[in-house]
Design a protein around this motif. Structure first.
Motif, PDB file in Angstrom:
ATOM      1  N   VAL A 251      40.988  54.225  30.016  1.00 49.14           N
ATOM      2  CA  VAL A 251      41.800  53.011  29.855  1.00 49.14           C
ATOM      3  C   VAL A 251      42.023  52.342  31.204  1.00 49.14           C
ATOM      4  O   VAL A 251      41.872  51.122  31.359  1.00 49.14           O
ATOM      5  N   VAL A 252      42.380  53.141  32.208  1.00 50.38           N
ATOM      6  CA  VAL A 252      42.590  52.599  33.551  1.00 50.38           C
ATOM      7  C   VAL A 252      41.282  52.042  34.107  1.00 50.38           C
ATOM      8  O   VAL A 252      41.245  50.933  34.665  1.00 50.38           O
ATOM      9  N   ASP A 253      40.215  52.796  33.957  1.00 48.83           N
ATOM     10  CA  ASP A 253      38.917  52.407  34.509  1.00 48.83           C
ATOM     11  C   ASP A 253      38.435  51.080  33.921  1.00 48.83           C
ATOM     12  O   ASP A 253      37.973  50.200  34.648  1.00 48.83           O
ATOM     13  N   ILE A 254      38.554  50.933  32.619  1.00 51.54           N
ATOM     14  CA  ILE A 254      38.091  49.709  31.969  1.00 51.54           C
ATOM     15  C   ILE A 254      38.898  48.501  32.445  1.00 51.54           C
ATOM     16  O   ILE A 254      38.342  47.433  32.730  1.00 51.54           O
ATOM     17  N   ALA A 255      40.214  48.678  32.555  1.00 51.77           N
ATOM     18  CA  ALA A 255      41.057  47.581  33.020  1.00 51.77           C
ATOM     19  C   ALA A 255      40.665  47.132  34.422  1.00 51.77           C
ATOM     20  O   ALA A 255      40.576  45.933  34.716  1.00 51.77           O
ATOM     21  N   VAL A 256      40.396  48.111  35.294  1.00 47.24           N
ATOM     22  CA  VAL A 256      40.035  47.789  36.679  1.00 47.24           C
ATOM     23  C   VAL A 256      38.643  47.156  36.751  1.00 47.24           C
ATOM     24  O   VAL A 256      38.419  46.205  37.507  1.00 47.24           O
ATOM     25  N   ILE A 257      37.696  47.671  35.959  1.00 46.65           N
ATOM     26  CA  ILE A 257      36.346  47.111  35.948  1.00 46.65           C
ATOM     27  C   ILE A 257      36.362  45.658  35.495  1.00 46.65           C
ATOM     28  O   ILE A 257      35.713  44.786  36.105  1.00 46.65           O
ATOM     29  N   VAL A 258      37.100  45.380  34.430  1.00 42.96           N
ATOM     30  CA  VAL A 258      37.191  44.003  33.932  1.00 42.96           C
ATOM     31  C   VAL A 258      37.863  43.111  34.968  1.00 42.96           C
ATOM     32  O   VAL A 258      37.435  41.970  35.201  1.00 42.96           O
ATOM     33  N   GLY A 259      38.913  43.625  35.614  1.00 42.68           N
ATOM     34  CA  GLY A 259      39.569  42.848  36.664  1.00 42.68           C
ATOM     35  C   GLY A 259      38.635  42.537  37.815  1.00 42.68           C
ATOM     36  O   GLY A 259      38.625  41.421  38.353  1.00 42.68           O
ATOM     37  N   TYR A 260      37.844  43.523  38.206  1.00 42.06           N
ATOM     38  CA  TYR A 260      36.847  43.320  39.262  1.00 42.06           C
ATOM     39  C   TYR A 260      35.853  42.232  38.865  1.00 42.06           C
ATOM     40  O   TYR A 260      35.529  41.349  39.674  1.00 42.06           O
ATOM     41  N   ALA A 261      35.387  42.279  37.630  1.00 42.11           N
ATOM     42  CA  ALA A 261      34.407  41.292  37.163  1.00 42.11           C
ATOM     43  C   ALA A 261      34.979  39.884  37.196  1.00 42.11           C
ATOM     44  O   ALA A 261      34.297  38.931  37.595  1.00 42.11           O
ATOM     45  N   VAL A 262      36.227  39.738  36.778  1.00 39.89           N
ATOM     46  CA  VAL A 262      36.866  38.413  36.782  1.00 39.89           C
ATOM     47  C   VAL A 262      36.975  37.884  38.210  1.00 39.89           C
ATOM     48  O   VAL A 262      36.675  36.706  38.485  1.00 39.89           O
ATOM     49  N   LEU A 263      37.402  38.741  39.141  1.00 45.68           N
ATOM     50  CA  LEU A 263      37.545  38.314  40.530  1.00 45.68           C
ATOM     51  C   LEU A 263      36.194  37.972  41.150  1.00 45.68           C
ATOM     52  O   LEU A 263      36.073  36.976  41.893  1.00 45.68           O
ATOM     53  N   VAL A 264      35.170  38.780  40.868  1.00 43.69           N
ATOM     54  CA  VAL A 264      33.838  38.516  41.420  1.00 43.69           C
ATOM     55  C   VAL A 264      33.297  37.194  40.892  1.00 43.69           C
ATOM     56  O   VAL A 264      32.734  36.392  41.645  1.00 43.69           O
ATOM     57  N   ARG A 265      33.455  36.974  39.601  1.00 47.74           N
ATOM     58  CA  ARG A 265      32.967  35.723  39.016  1.00 47.74           C
ATOM     59  C   ARG A 265      33.685  34.526  39.627  1.00 47.74           C
ATOM     60  O   ARG A 265      33.063  33.493  39.919  1.00 47.74           O
TER      61      ARG A 265
END
Length: 292
Positions: A251-265
């Motif tokens: 749960v933590v990992d998915i939230a952080v991965i999605v957050g990373y993707a949003v920031l990178v985009r």
């Protein structure tokens, strides 16, 4: 204009050549890995090489896939290996560094939150005599190992499928599934975690026009995870992977991965990172005035 996922649509590429590549890649890998094993083990009479060497060999075996993928893409699809890196035909190092800095922050956050929600595990320091050489192996080999997985899945497989399948989400899904299965079958939550990572990394490759964002996150995540593991007693022999994750960590990992993707985009848009090859402007030709 050609999007990243369509860079395998070359003039000479055909569906059967891509299928041939899927057959040749594992064969070529086995040949390369087998040759390496002969060089390392035959002179020793097949004796045990020790935990550190076994750890290095395990990571190095995955890293060997990188040259194999680049070679197979060139031979079967008739394209430069650089087209797997990005739409400009190479790694964009400045953009990779930006993504890496962002990945450090998000990965540390993920590790911290995961430890907080799971309570962590009993930890015993292995000592510098064990940790120092193991850390050297991690820093030397893990970046190549992580990059090899990105080139294989988010590069070659994604582009190979997208060359003949119009829906990009199918290509993203196929490579994410291969990526997940390569890590073995563990818990159901671990399967979900790896599928999300593979899917998000594939989406980022398309939306940013290259592998830099995925490589950065993958390298930083693996270096930190392996670095922490080998600092503990028995860390060199741990065989658990992300496939064995429990739901709290996922749960933590998915939230952080999605957050990373949003920031990178968002950063890619602000910095105007190329998502398609630049158009080539014909050179200006000066024609002299006719002599009267």
């Amino acid at each position: 204009m050609t999007a990243y996922q369509h860079l395998a649509r070359t003039a000479t590429n055909r569906w059967w050549k891509t299928l041939l590549g899927f057959v040749l890649a594992p064969i070529a890998y086995l040949v390369v890995a087998g040759a390496g094993a002969l060089v390392l083990f035959v002179p020793r009479g097949g004796t045990d090489v020790g935990p550190l060497a076994e750890f290095a060999l395990g990571i190095g075996a995955v890293a060997l896939m990188l040259p194999v993928v680049l070679l197979v893409a060139w031979v079967t699809q008739g394209r430069r290996p650089g087209t797997l890196s990005s739409v400009v035909g190479r790694i964009r190092w400045r953009w990779l560094l930006v993504c890496a800095l962002l990945a450090v922050g998000t990965t540390v956050l993920s590790l911290g939150l995961s430890t907080a929600v799971t309570g962590g595990e009993e930890y015993r320091w292995a000592g510098w005599a064990t940790f120092a050489p193991a850390l050297f192996v991690v820093l030397a080999l893990v970046p190549v190992q992580a990059a090899a997985e990105e080139y294989l899945c988010r590069g070659w497989i994604l582009q190979s499928v997208a060359a003949f399948v119009p829906l990009r989400w199918i290509a993203i899904g196929v490579q994410a599934l291969v990526f997940t299965l390569l890590h073995g079958i563990g818990t159901g939550w671990g399967f979900v975690d790896l599928m999300v990572f593979g899917g998000v990394a594939g989406w980022l490759a398309i939306r940013t026009g290259g592998l830099e964002a995925g490589i950065a996150l993958h390298v930083v995540n693996n270096v930190l995870a392996f670095g922490i593991a080998v600092s503990a007693v028995g860390g060199l022999s741990i065989d658990e992977t992300a496939a064995d994750s429990e739901w709290q960590t996922v749960v933590v990992d998915i939230a952080v991965i999605v957050g990373y993707a949003v920031l990178v985009r968002w950063l890619a848009t602000r910095k105007k990172i190329e998502t398609e090859p630049a158009e080539v402007t014909p050179p200006l030709v000066l024609v002299p005035n006719p002599v009267p």
